[in-house]
Design a protein around this motif. Structure first.
Motif, PDB file in Angstrom:
ATOM      1  N   GLU A 125       0.397  -1.520   0.078  1.00  0.00           N
ATOM      2  CA  GLU A 125       0.105  -0.067   0.387  1.00  0.00           C
ATOM      3  C   GLU A 125       0.966   1.153   0.042  1.00  0.00           C
ATOM      4  O   GLU A 125       0.362   2.396  -0.518  1.00  0.00           O
ATOM      5  CB  GLU A 125      -0.990  -0.109   1.311  1.00  0.00           C
ATOM      6  N   SER A 127       3.231   2.020  -1.888  1.00  0.00           N
ATOM      7  CA  SER A 127       3.519   2.318  -3.644  1.00  0.00           C
ATOM      8  C   SER A 127       2.608   3.028  -3.808  1.00  0.00           C
ATOM      9  O   SER A 127       2.009   3.536  -5.418  1.00  0.00           O
ATOM     10  CB  SER A 127       4.385   1.256  -4.150  1.00  0.00           C
ATOM     11  N   ARG A 128       1.057   3.132  -3.155  1.00  0.00           N
ATOM     12  CA  ARG A 128      -0.263   3.883  -3.231  1.00  0.00           C
ATOM     13  C   ARG A 128      -0.803   5.013  -2.811  1.00  0.00           C
ATOM     14  O   ARG A 128      -1.796   5.451  -2.281  1.00  0.00           O
ATOM     15  CB  ARG A 128      -1.236   3.152  -3.905  1.00  0.00           C
TER      16      ARG A 128
END
Length: 208
Positions: A125, A127-128
């Motif tokens: 998560e 990376s988002r």
């Protein structure tokens, strides 16, 4: 409250004298001002020592200090410090949990407190981050009636943080809460009176 020089403590040749009702007497010798104070059974109090000449006023200093202390105590009693509450949520929060968190944020803001909302990223998560921004933006829109965005979303390691500030000051929120409580108590008292009135009429009717 800092102590002011009064009566014999005022050691200047002249003062700009103000009467007990706030009227301007004018520039007088300090001896004459002291005499006027004694004749009126009042004190000569230096209220603006930095002026040229210093400004002094005729007043009841004991009463003045008492009232000033009362006002200071009342101000301290009414003063309420804003507290920063904290709400944590996951990025994949379900609808029910989201509504619970949202209500808690609204409760804190309506009570005059700040609220820090923390989203915890797990695993991939991180990376988002845009998903965290989207969730916080949605929350900001949902609670906009109660508060505003004080600090926009920022990444802090595995967390994303956003701070909301209340529209109402803490003291105002507390005053409104006290008023609501008082109004509710009055309404309850009126309801009891209205309930007891028919009972009293029924008892009177049965006696006749």
């Amino acid at each position: 409250m800092s102590e002011q020089r009064i009566n014999g403590q005022i050691r200047v040749p002249k003062v700009l004298l103000v009467g007990p009702a706030g009227e301007q007497v004018g520039e007088v010798r300090v001896e004459d001002a002291l005499r006027l104070a004694q004749e009126a059974d009042l004190d000569l109090v230096e209220v603006a020592p930095g002026a040229n000449p210093p400004v002094a006023r005729l007043m009841d200093y004991g009463k003045y200090k008492y009232e000033a202390n009362l006002k200071a105590r009342e101000a301290r009693k009414n003063q309420a410090n804003t507290v920063q509450k904290e709400i944590r949520m996951g990025l994949k929060i379900d609808k029910h949990d989201y509504e619970t968190k949202r209500r808690n944020v609204e409760k804190f803001l309506s009570g005059g407190d700040k609220c820090k909302v923390i989203i915890r990223f797990r695993g991939r998560e991180q990376s988002r981050p845009e998903m965290g921004v989207r969730l916080l933006s949605r929350l900001a829109e949902d609670v906009s009636e109660y508060g505003f965005v004080e600090s926009h979303p920022r990444q802090d390691g595995r967390n994303m943080v956003m701070v909301f500030g209340p529209h109402k000051k803490k003291a105002q929120a507390m005053a409104e809460a006290r008023k609501r409580k008082t109004d509710a108590e009055k309404a309850a008292a009126r309801g009891q009176d209205e309930t007891s009135a028919p009972e009293a009429e029924a008892e009177t009717g049965s006696e006749s």
